[in-house]
Design a protein around this motif. Structure first.
Motif, PDB file in Angstrom:
ATOM      1  N   LEU A   1       0.823  -1.209   0.000  1.00 30.58           N
ATOM      2  CA  LEU A   1       0.000   0.000   0.000  1.00 30.58           C
ATOM      3  C   LEU A   1       0.857   1.259   0.000  1.00 30.58           C
ATOM      4  O   LEU A   1       0.503   2.262  -0.619  1.00 30.58           O
ATOM      5  CB  LEU A   1      -0.920  -0.003   1.217  1.00 30.58           C
ATOM      6  N   ALA A   2       2.009   1.197   0.672  1.00 30.78           N
ATOM      7  CA  ALA A   2       2.862   2.382   0.791  1.00 30.78           C
ATOM      8  C   ALA A   2       3.377   2.870  -0.560  1.00 30.78           C
ATOM      9  O   ALA A   2       3.712   4.037  -0.719  1.00 30.78           O
ATOM     10  CB  ALA A   2       4.043   2.080   1.713  1.00 30.78           C
ATOM     11  N   VAL A   3       3.434   1.978  -1.546  1.00 32.94           N
ATOM     12  CA  VAL A   3       4.015   2.363  -2.834  1.00 32.94           C
ATOM     13  C   VAL A   3       3.015   2.343  -3.981  1.00 32.94           C
ATOM     14  O   VAL A   3       3.367   2.686  -5.117  1.00 32.94           O
ATOM     15  CB  VAL A   3       5.213   1.442  -3.193  1.00 32.94           C
ATOM     16  N   GLN A   4       1.780   1.969  -3.724  1.00 39.13           N
ATOM     17  CA  GLN A   4       0.807   1.827  -4.811  1.00 39.13           C
ATOM     18  C   GLN A   4       0.634   3.106  -5.617  1.00 39.13           C
ATOM     19  O   GLN A   4       0.749   3.108  -6.846  1.00 39.13           O
ATOM     20  CB  GLN A   4      -0.541   1.374  -4.246  1.00 39.13           C
ATOM     21  N   ASP A   5       0.358   4.204  -4.957  1.00 35.70           N
ATOM     22  CA  ASP A   5       0.120   5.461  -5.664  1.00 35.70           C
ATOM     23  C   ASP A   5       1.409   6.033  -6.249  1.00 35.70           C
ATOM     24  O   ASP A   5       1.434   6.520  -7.383  1.00 35.70           O
ATOM     25  CB  ASP A   5      -0.532   6.486  -4.729  1.00 35.70           C
ATOM     26  N   LEU A   6       2.489   5.955  -5.475  1.00 36.42           N
ATOM     27  CA  LEU A   6       3.752   6.521  -5.930  1.00 36.42           C
ATOM     28  C   LEU A   6       4.283   5.808  -7.166  1.00 36.42           C
ATOM     29  O   LEU A   6       4.870   6.433  -8.053  1.00 36.42           O
ATOM     30  CB  LEU A   6       4.788   6.453  -4.805  1.00 36.42           C
ATOM     31  N   SER A   7       4.082   4.501  -7.243  1.00 40.27           N
ATOM     32  CA  SER A   7       4.613   3.760  -8.386  1.00 40.27           C
ATOM     33  C   SER A   7       3.857   4.055  -9.674  1.00 40.27           C
ATOM     34  O   SER A   7       4.352   3.773 -10.766  1.00 40.27           O
ATOM     35  CB  SER A   7       4.590   2.253  -8.101  1.00 40.27           C
TER      36      SER A   7
ATOM     37  N   TYR B   1       5.979   7.407 -10.377  1.00 32.88           N
ATOM     38  CA  TYR B   1       7.424   7.242 -10.560  1.00 32.88           C
ATOM     39  C   TYR B   1       7.755   5.763 -10.782  1.00 32.88           C
ATOM     40  O   TYR B   1       7.449   4.936  -9.919  1.00 32.88           O
ATOM     41  CB  TYR B   1       8.187   7.708  -9.312  1.00 32.88           C
ATOM     42  N   PRO B   2       8.416   5.406 -11.879  1.00 31.24           N
ATOM     43  CA  PRO B   2       8.832   4.012 -12.087  1.00 31.24           C
ATOM     44  C   PRO B   2       9.865   3.555 -11.046  1.00 31.24           C
ATOM     45  O   PRO B   2       9.956   2.382 -10.718  1.00 31.24           O
ATOM     46  CB  PRO B   2       9.443   4.029 -13.492  1.00 31.24           C
ATOM     47  N   ALA B   3      10.643   4.530 -10.537  1.00 31.76           N
ATOM     48  CA  ALA B   3      11.647   4.234  -9.510  1.00 31.76           C
ATOM     49  C   ALA B   3      11.763   5.434  -8.586  1.00 31.76           C
ATOM     50  O   ALA B   3      11.789   6.573  -9.047  1.00 31.76           O
ATOM     51  CB  ALA B   3      12.992   3.929 -10.154  1.00 31.76           C
ATOM     52  N   PHE B   4      11.836   5.187  -7.285  1.00 36.34           N
ATOM     53  CA  PHE B   4      11.884   6.301  -6.340  1.00 36.34           C
ATOM     54  C   PHE B   4      12.438   5.860  -4.994  1.00 36.34           C
ATOM     55  O   PHE B   4      12.476   4.673  -4.663  1.00 36.34           O
ATOM     56  CB  PHE B   4      10.490   6.909  -6.141  1.00 36.34           C
ATOM     57  N   PHE B   5      12.870   6.854  -4.221  1.00 39.19           N
ATOM     58  CA  PHE B   5      13.266   6.667  -2.829  1.00 39.19           C
ATOM     59  C   PHE B   5      12.133   7.144  -1.939  1.00 39.19           C
ATOM     60  O   PHE B   5      11.521   8.181  -2.204  1.00 39.19           O
ATOM     61  CB  PHE B   5      14.520   7.475  -2.516  1.00 39.19           C
ATOM     62  N   LEU B   6      11.875   6.418  -0.865  1.00 38.91           N
ATOM     63  CA  LEU B   6      10.864   6.811   0.112  1.00 38.91           C
ATOM     64  C   LEU B   6      11.439   6.644   1.510  1.00 38.91           C
ATOM     65  O   LEU B   6      11.905   5.565   1.879  1.00 38.91           O
ATOM     66  CB  LEU B   6       9.603   5.958  -0.042  1.00 38.91           C
TER      67      LEU B   6
END
Length: 317
Positions: A250-256, A259-264
């Motif tokens: 869930l933490a990366v669903q919207d961000l992905s 962004y295809p690749a990212f730091f969180l």
């Protein structure tokens, strides 16, 4: 009426300021990684303030056989060496093999290409190019400032997988000097607590031992993915398999989607959407459909580099 208007305007300004503060906080916690610009190590400058008190940074990967992990970790290692004075790159690798590679980066002796080609999933063209870059970089440094290669694993440890992590931790700690270290290993070895131990085996990961000893001086950055292909080591050779994890965290669903690749950053509120973050676990040998390992943000890891789709590593040419 005038007082009411002033109150409404004050509320709007207060509300807008709150939204802006949230947006600024989000920008500080999330950073896109441009996979098309692999020579631009400056895109990792966001991590500098996060490592100000750190002596050891763990670079934990979901798979040893993923090209994007080799590439992005290589970029980050270059940034850490050039900008934050990290001086030792320590691998989950037999210490005798690592020492042979160390002689190459320090003195130009030996053939690291042959060592890597014969060492399972470390048979990576991208990793070889990083080793060669470190050698070239060392040529410009004084002897005492040169970057070293180290190994904290040993073939002797492999016979007892339950004791291996504690043995690797002891080996690493015993070798530690007054330098800054980068640890390159599978995430399962580097996690900072025992959330993964759902069977209560009481086996501690190497990272758990390091975190207890080093406290805030140990920072763990994990590399995760959702789908693609990866290499395993099978019958003495690299073999590619496709994979897709059951669900996206869930933490990366919207961000992905953005962004295809990212730091969180692990302190980001996105991690509060679920009690644990499911880290992909892609083993060195094929064990059927990959599973995930539960981990808690901040207690198990400090930062996440997420790459939605990844590909199998490329063997040395």
């Amino acid at each position: 009426m005038k007082n009411l208007t002033i109150q409404i305007l004050a509320f709007i300004l207060f509300f807008s300021a709150g939204l802006q503060a949230q947006e600024n906080a989000k920008e500080k916690a999330v950073h896109e990684i441009d996979l098309s610009d692999m020579d631009n190590t400056k895109q990792f400058s966001f991590i500098d303030p996060l490592l100000k008190d750190t002596k050891v940074i763990g670079l934990g990967e979901a798979s040893h056989g993923t090209e994007e992990f080799f590439a992005v970790k290589g970029m980050l290692v270059k940034h850490l060496i050039n900008n934050l004075d990290y001086q030792v790159l320590a691998f989950e690798m037999d210490e005798t093999v690592a020492e042979a590679i160390n002689q190459f980066v320090l003195h130009g002796t030996g053939d690291p290409k042959e060592k890597l080609k014969s060492y399972g999933l470390y048979n990576s063209q991208t990793l070889y190019e990083l080793i060669d870059w470190i050698r070239e970089s060392n040529l410009k440094k004084k002897a005492e400032d040169r970057v070293q290669i180290s190994g904290f694993d040993s073939e002797e440890y492999w016979a007892d997988p339950f004791a291996r992590d504690s043995l690797m931790a002891k080996n690493f700690i015993d070798k530690m000097e007054d330098k800054k270290y980068m640890l390159w290993a599978h995430t399962t070895h580097l996690v900072k607590s025992n959330t993964w131990d759902i069977t209560n085996s009481e086996i501690k990961a190497m990272g758990n031992i390091l975190a207890q000893k080093l406290k805030d001086q140990y920072y763990l950055l994990i590399f995760d993915t959702h789908e693609g292909t990866f290499n395993v080591f099978e019958d003495g050779a690299l073999k590619e398999y496709p994979f897709e994890m059951d669900k996206k965290a869930l933490a990366v669903q919207d961000l992905s989607k953005q962004y295809p690749a990212f730091f969180l950053d692990a302190n980001d509120p996105a991690f509060s959407k679920e009690s644990t973050y499911p880290i992909a676990v892609l083993f060195a040998n094929w064990q059927g459909k990959p599973k995930s390992m539960p981990a808690k943000a901040t207690s198990d890891f400090d930062g996440l580099i997420y790459i939605l789709k990844t590909t199998a590593s490329k063997a040395i040419e």
